[in-house]
Design a protein around this motif. Structure first.
Motif, PDB file in Angstrom:
ATOM      1  N   HIS A 152      59.456  23.467 113.020  1.00 51.10           N
ATOM      2  CA  HIS A 152      60.205  23.814 114.025  1.00 51.10           C
ATOM      3  C   HIS A 152      60.836  25.315 113.594  1.00 51.10           C
ATOM      4  CE1 HIS A 152      63.512  22.573 111.620  1.00 51.10           C
ATOM      5  NE2 HIS A 152      64.426  23.535 112.530  1.00 51.10           N
ATOM      6  N   VAL A 153      60.579  25.751 112.490  1.00 51.80           N
ATOM      7  CA  VAL A 153      61.252  26.881 112.137  1.00 51.80           C
ATOM      8  C   VAL A 153      60.431  28.219 112.418  1.00 51.80           C
ATOM      9  CG1 VAL A 153      62.599  25.947 110.279  1.00 51.80           C
ATOM     10  CG2 VAL A 153      60.425  27.082 109.691  1.00 51.80           C
ATOM     11  N   LYS A 154      59.117  27.844 112.829  1.00 56.45           N
ATOM     12  CA  LYS A 154      58.118  28.847 113.148  1.00 56.45           C
ATOM     13  C   LYS A 154      58.671  30.020 114.051  1.00 56.45           C
ATOM     14  CE  LYS A 154      53.603  26.543 112.823  1.00 56.45           C
ATOM     15  NZ  LYS A 154      52.579  26.278 113.378  1.00 56.45           N
ATOM     16  N   ALA A 155      58.521  31.250 113.522  1.00 60.07           N
ATOM     17  CA  ALA A 155      58.895  32.449 114.493  1.00 60.07           C
ATOM     18  C   ALA A 155      57.661  32.928 114.989  1.00 60.07           C
ATOM     19  CB  ALA A 155      59.456  33.539 113.668  1.00 60.07           C
ATOM     20  N   ASP A 156      57.695  34.223 115.784  1.00 57.08           N
ATOM     21  CA  ASP A 156      56.520  34.690 116.622  1.00 57.08           C
ATOM     22  C   ASP A 156      55.539  35.014 115.486  1.00 57.08           C
ATOM     23  OD1 ASP A 156      58.133  34.693 118.781  1.00 57.08           O
ATOM     24  OD2 ASP A 156      58.574  36.524 118.944  1.00 57.08           O
ATOM     25  N   ALA A 157      55.858  35.696 114.119  1.00 60.61           N
ATOM     26  CA  ALA A 157      54.764  35.892 113.228  1.00 60.61           C
ATOM     27  C   ALA A 157      53.968  34.725 112.738  1.00 60.61           C
ATOM     28  CB  ALA A 157      55.558  36.577 112.253  1.00 60.61           C
ATOM     29  N   ASP A 158      54.783  33.536 112.706  1.00 61.26           N
ATOM     30  CA  ASP A 158      54.215  32.358 112.246  1.00 61.26           C
ATOM     31  C   ASP A 158      53.049  31.829 113.312  1.00 61.26           C
ATOM     32  OD1 ASP A 158      55.393  32.005 109.704  1.00 61.26           O
ATOM     33  OD2 ASP A 158      57.172  31.804 111.037  1.00 61.26           O
ATOM     34  N   MET A 159      53.417  31.885 114.493  1.00 61.04           N
ATOM     35  CA  MET A 159      52.721  31.258 115.790  1.00 61.04           C
ATOM     36  C   MET A 159      51.258  32.188 115.883  1.00 61.04           C
ATOM     37  SD  MET A 159      54.377  28.912 117.071  1.00 61.04           S
ATOM     38  CE  MET A 159      55.903  28.476 117.457  1.00 61.04           C
ATOM     39  N   ALA A 160      51.097  33.446 115.257  1.00 61.63           N
ATOM     40  CA  ALA A 160      49.986  34.635 115.252  1.00 61.63           C
ATOM     41  C   ALA A 160      49.373  34.138 114.008  1.00 61.63           C
ATOM     42  CB  ALA A 160      50.438  35.895 115.652  1.00 61.63           C
ATOM     43  N   ALA A 161      50.002  33.516 113.175  1.00 59.26           N
ATOM     44  CA  ALA A 161      49.222  33.445 111.692  1.00 59.26           C
ATOM     45  C   ALA A 161      47.921  32.943 111.431  1.00 59.26           C
ATOM     46  CB  ALA A 161      50.197  33.012 110.810  1.00 59.26           C
ATOM     47  N   HIS A 162      47.160  32.986 110.573  1.00 57.24           N
ATOM     48  CA  HIS A 162      45.733  32.310 110.623  1.00 57.24           C
ATOM     49  C   HIS A 162      45.985  30.962 109.829  1.00 57.24           C
ATOM     50  CE1 HIS A 162      46.112  34.512 106.528  1.00 57.24           C
ATOM     51  NE2 HIS A 162      45.289  33.544 106.298  1.00 57.24           N
ATOM     52  N   THR A 163      46.886  30.719 109.184  1.00 59.28           N
ATOM     53  CA  THR A 163      47.223  29.625 108.231  1.00 59.28           C
ATOM     54  C   THR A 163      48.545  29.069 108.513  1.00 59.28           C
ATOM     55  OG1 THR A 163      47.447  28.815 106.071  1.00 59.28           O
ATOM     56  CG2 THR A 163      47.997  30.981 106.371  1.00 59.28           C
ATOM     57  N   ASP A 164      48.962  27.711 108.354  1.00 57.91           N
ATOM     58  CA  ASP A 164      50.142  27.169 108.386  1.00 57.91           C
ATOM     59  C   ASP A 164      50.762  26.860 106.815  1.00 57.91           C
ATOM     60  OD1 ASP A 164      50.938  26.876 110.842  1.00 57.91           O
ATOM     61  OD2 ASP A 164      49.761  25.123 111.500  1.00 57.91           O
ATOM     62  N   LEU A 165      49.978  27.423 105.697  1.00 59.04           N
ATOM     63  CA  LEU A 165      50.279  27.183 104.470  1.00 59.04           C
ATOM     64  C   LEU A 165      51.418  28.332 104.151  1.00 59.04           C
ATOM     65  CD1 LEU A 165      47.390  26.072 102.407  1.00 59.04           C
ATOM     66  CD2 LEU A 165      49.004  24.904 103.833  1.00 59.04           C
ATOM     67  N   ARG A 166      52.491  28.218 103.279  1.00 58.92           N
ATOM     68  CA  ARG A 166      53.236  29.247 103.037  1.00 58.92           C
ATOM     69  C   ARG A 166      53.755  28.886 101.508  1.00 58.92           C
ATOM     70  NH1 ARG A 166      51.984  30.373 106.747  1.00 58.92           N
ATOM     71  NH2 ARG A 166      52.979  30.973 109.017  1.00 58.92           N
ATOM     72  N   TYR A 167      54.206  29.952 100.639  1.00 53.80           N
ATOM     73  CA  TYR A 167      54.529  30.068  99.350  1.00 53.80           C
ATOM     74  C   TYR A 167      55.739  30.866  99.277  1.00 53.80           C
ATOM     75  CZ  TYR A 167      52.459  34.540  98.408  1.00 53.80           C
ATOM     76  OH  TYR A 167      52.271  35.974  98.450  1.00 53.80           O
ATOM     77  N   VAL A 168      56.774  30.323  98.177  1.00 57.31           N
ATOM     78  CA  VAL A 168      57.811  31.404  97.730  1.00 57.31           C
ATOM     79  C   VAL A 168      57.823  30.917  96.269  1.00 57.31           C
ATOM     80  CG1 VAL A 168      59.419  29.660  98.418  1.00 57.31           C
ATOM     81  CG2 VAL A 168      60.240  31.767  98.147  1.00 57.31           C
ATOM     82  N   PHE A 169      58.383  32.057  95.601  1.00 56.76           N
ATOM     83  CA  PHE A 169      58.362  31.871  93.900  1.00 56.76           C
ATOM     84  C   PHE A 169      60.011  32.603  93.884  1.00 56.76           C
ATOM     85  CE2 PHE A 169      58.485  33.673  89.963  1.00 56.76           C
ATOM     86  CZ  PHE A 169      57.928  32.621  88.944  1.00 56.76           C
ATOM     87  N   HIS A 271      44.008  21.229 103.333  1.00 58.88           N
ATOM     88  CA  HIS A 271      44.060  22.830 103.018  1.00 58.88           C
ATOM     89  C   HIS A 271      45.103  22.913 101.818  1.00 58.88           C
ATOM     90  CE1 HIS A 271      42.686  24.146 107.306  1.00 58.88           C
ATOM     91  NE2 HIS A 271      41.622  23.670 106.552  1.00 58.88           N
ATOM     92  N   LEU A 272      46.239  22.221 102.120  1.00 57.03           N
ATOM     93  CA  LEU A 272      47.299  22.288 101.048  1.00 57.03           C
ATOM     94  C   LEU A 272      46.768  22.093  99.698  1.00 57.03           C
ATOM     95  CD1 LEU A 272      50.119  23.455 100.112  1.00 57.03           C
ATOM     96  CD2 LEU A 272      50.933  21.053 100.782  1.00 57.03           C
ATOM     97  N   ALA A 273      46.153  21.105  99.502  1.00 54.92           N
ATOM     98  CA  ALA A 273      45.507  20.185  98.242  1.00 54.92           C
ATOM     99  C   ALA A 273      44.443  21.497  97.396  1.00 54.92           C
ATOM    100  CB  ALA A 273      45.012  19.091  98.434  1.00 54.92           C
ATOM    101  N   ARG A 274      43.620  21.977  98.436  1.00 56.02           N
ATOM    102  CA  ARG A 274      42.744  22.842  98.067  1.00 56.02           C
ATOM    103  C   ARG A 274      43.353  24.098  97.514  1.00 56.02           C
ATOM    104  NH1 ARG A 274      37.515  21.672  98.939  1.00 56.02           N
ATOM    105  NH2 ARG A 274      36.868  20.089 100.523  1.00 56.02           N
ATOM    106  N   CYS A 275      44.310  24.402  98.002  1.00 56.03           N
ATOM    107  CA  CYS A 275      45.310  25.735  97.760  1.00 56.03           C
ATOM    108  C   CYS A 275      45.867  25.555  96.306  1.00 56.03           C
ATOM    109  CB  CYS A 275      46.201  26.225  98.851  1.00 56.03           C
ATOM    110  SG  CYS A 275      47.392  27.465  98.362  1.00 56.03           S
ATOM    111  N   ALA A 276      46.579  24.274  96.276  1.00 53.29           N
ATOM    112  CA  ALA A 276      47.034  23.831  95.165  1.00 53.29           C
ATOM    113  C   ALA A 276      46.052  23.883  93.749  1.00 53.29           C
ATOM    114  CB  ALA A 276      47.813  22.280  95.239  1.00 53.29           C
TER     115      ALA A 276
END
Length: 313
Positions: A152-169, A271-276
Motif C-alpha cells: 500500500h506504500v507504493k508510489a508512482d515510481a514503484d508502479m512503473a518499476a520492473h520488480t517488486d523487490l526492494r533492499y535497504v542497508f 523471486h525473493l528467494a532467488r535474490c536472497a
C-alpha cells in the motif's frame, strides 16, 4: 492467559536473561563469529520472509545447529518443517520449535535463523534488542533480513518499476552494488523518494525506512538499531583523545523486501528467494549460488486452506 494466547509468555526466573542459544549437541556451542546471519522477518505479510528462509535452508542443505529461546517469543513445538508428512518418525529430534539456527560445515560463515513463531504483544523492540545484543557480542559480521513491505506504500515510481523487490542497508561499511549481489532483481527501497520524503531522516536510507517500510516484522527495528549503533561508533571515534575499550564492531543490516499484501504470492516468494540466494552467495564469495530447492512449507502453503494452516503461529 492461556498457553498460545497472544498475551502469554513463558515464565523465566528473575534475573535470568530472556534469550539464550542452546546447541543441539550436548555441551556444544554455536559459533557465529564472522558469519552472515540470515533472519526471517517474523511477522512478515503472507509469511514471505519465513517462506524464503525455509528455501535458503533447503537450497544450502543446512541442518539445525541450535534452538533459540526467548520469553518474548510465543512458544511453539511441531512436526519437522523439513520433512513431508508421514516421512518422519516420532523422535523428538524431528520437532521444529519457535526459533532455530541452521548451519552446515560445507557452507562456512553462514548461519540462518528461522523465527517461526510470533512475538508476544508489545515485545517486538525488546526481542530485537536482545537479538542485536547477542549477534554483536558473538561477532556476527552482517545480518540479512528477509521480509515483506506492505504494497500500500507504493508510489508512482514503484508502479512503473520492473520488480517488486526492494533492499535497504544500514550500519557498517556500505557495500557497493557489486558486493550486494542484488543486480537488477531489486531496487533501493527509496528509489522513488521525493525531496519532501528525504526530510524524514538524516540519510536517504533512514528516510526511506520511515517513509515506506510497513509490515516488515523485525526488519524495521533491526535496520534502525544498526543505524543507531553506527552513529554511536562514528561519534566515539570522532572524539579527540578517546580510546574506547575493545568491543565487537556492530554488524551492518541488509533488508531484502518484497512489496506484497496479505495473500500469498508464490511468484514473488520465488523471486525473493532467488535474490536472497544470489546475495548470500556474493557475501560468501561463492562462484555460483545453489539451485533453488522449494521446501515443504511452500507446498503446504499452496495446498492448505487458510483456516487449516498450522505451519506458522
Amino acid at each position: 492467559a492461556t498457553l498460545g494466547s497472544p498475551f502469554w509468555v513463558p515464565a523465566f526466573p528473575a534475573g535470568v536473561g530472556a534469550m539464550r542459544v542452546v546447541s543441539v549437541e550436548e555441551g556444544g556451542k554455536v559459533n557465529v563469529s564472522g558469519h552472515v546471519l540470515v533472519v526471517s522477518g517474523c511477522g512478515s505479510l503472507a509469511y514471505l520472509g519465513e517462506l524464503c528462509v525455509d528455501a535458503l535452508v533447503s537450497s544450502f542443505d543446512l541442518g539445525r545447529a541450535a534452538v533459540l529461546e526467548s520469553r518474548h517469543l510465543l512458544p511453539l513445538a511441531m512436526a519437522s518443517a523439513f520433512a513431508a508428512p508421514g516421512a518422519q518418525g516420532a523422535s523428538a529430534a524431528t520437532l521444529t520449535t519457535a526459533a532455530e539456527i541452521y548451519q552446515s560445515a560445507s557452507v562456512p560463515k553462514l548461519s540462518v535463523l528461522q523465527l517461526r513463531s510470533g512475538i508476544a504483544e508489545g515485545r517486538r523492540h525488546a526481542f530485537v534488542q536482545e537479538l542485536w545484543t547477542w549477534a554483536r557480542s558473538e561477532g556476527v559480521a552482517e545480518i540479512i533480513v528477509l521480509s515483506s513491505c506492505s504494497s500500500h506504500v507504493k508510489a508512482d515510481a514503484d508502479m512503473a518499476a520492473h520488480t517488486d523487490l526492494r533492499y535497504v542497508f544500514t550500519g557498517g561499511s556500505t557495500p557497493t552494488e557489486a558486493e550486494l549481489g542484488v543486480g537488477n532483481a531489486a531496487l533501493p527501497l527509496g528509489h522513488g523518494m521525493t525531496e519532501e520524503d528525504l526530510q524524514l531522516g538524516p540519510t536517504r536510507e533512514i528516510a526511506s525506512i520511515h517513509r515506506f517500510l510497513r509490515g516488515g516484522g523485525v526488519a524495521r527495528p533491526l535496520l534502525l538499531q544498526a543505524a543507531a549503533a553506527a552513529d554511536g561508533e562514528a561519534g566515539a571515534e570522532a572524539k579527540p583523545g578517546f580510546d574506547p575499550p575493545p568491543r565487537s564492531k556492530a554488524p551492518g543490516v541488509l533488508a531484502l523486501l518484497g512489496l506484497t499484501g496479505e495473500a500469498l504470492d508464490l511468484q514473488l516468494t520465488e523471486h525473493l528467494a532467488r535474490c536472497a540466494l544470489d546475495v548470500v552467495a556474493a557475501r560468501l564469495k561463492l562462484e555460483t549460488p545453489p539451485a533453488l530447492k522449494a521446501p515443504p512449507s511452500w507446498l503446504f502453503e499452496m495446498e492448505a486452506p487458510t483456516l487449516e494452516r498450522r505451519l506458522w503461529t
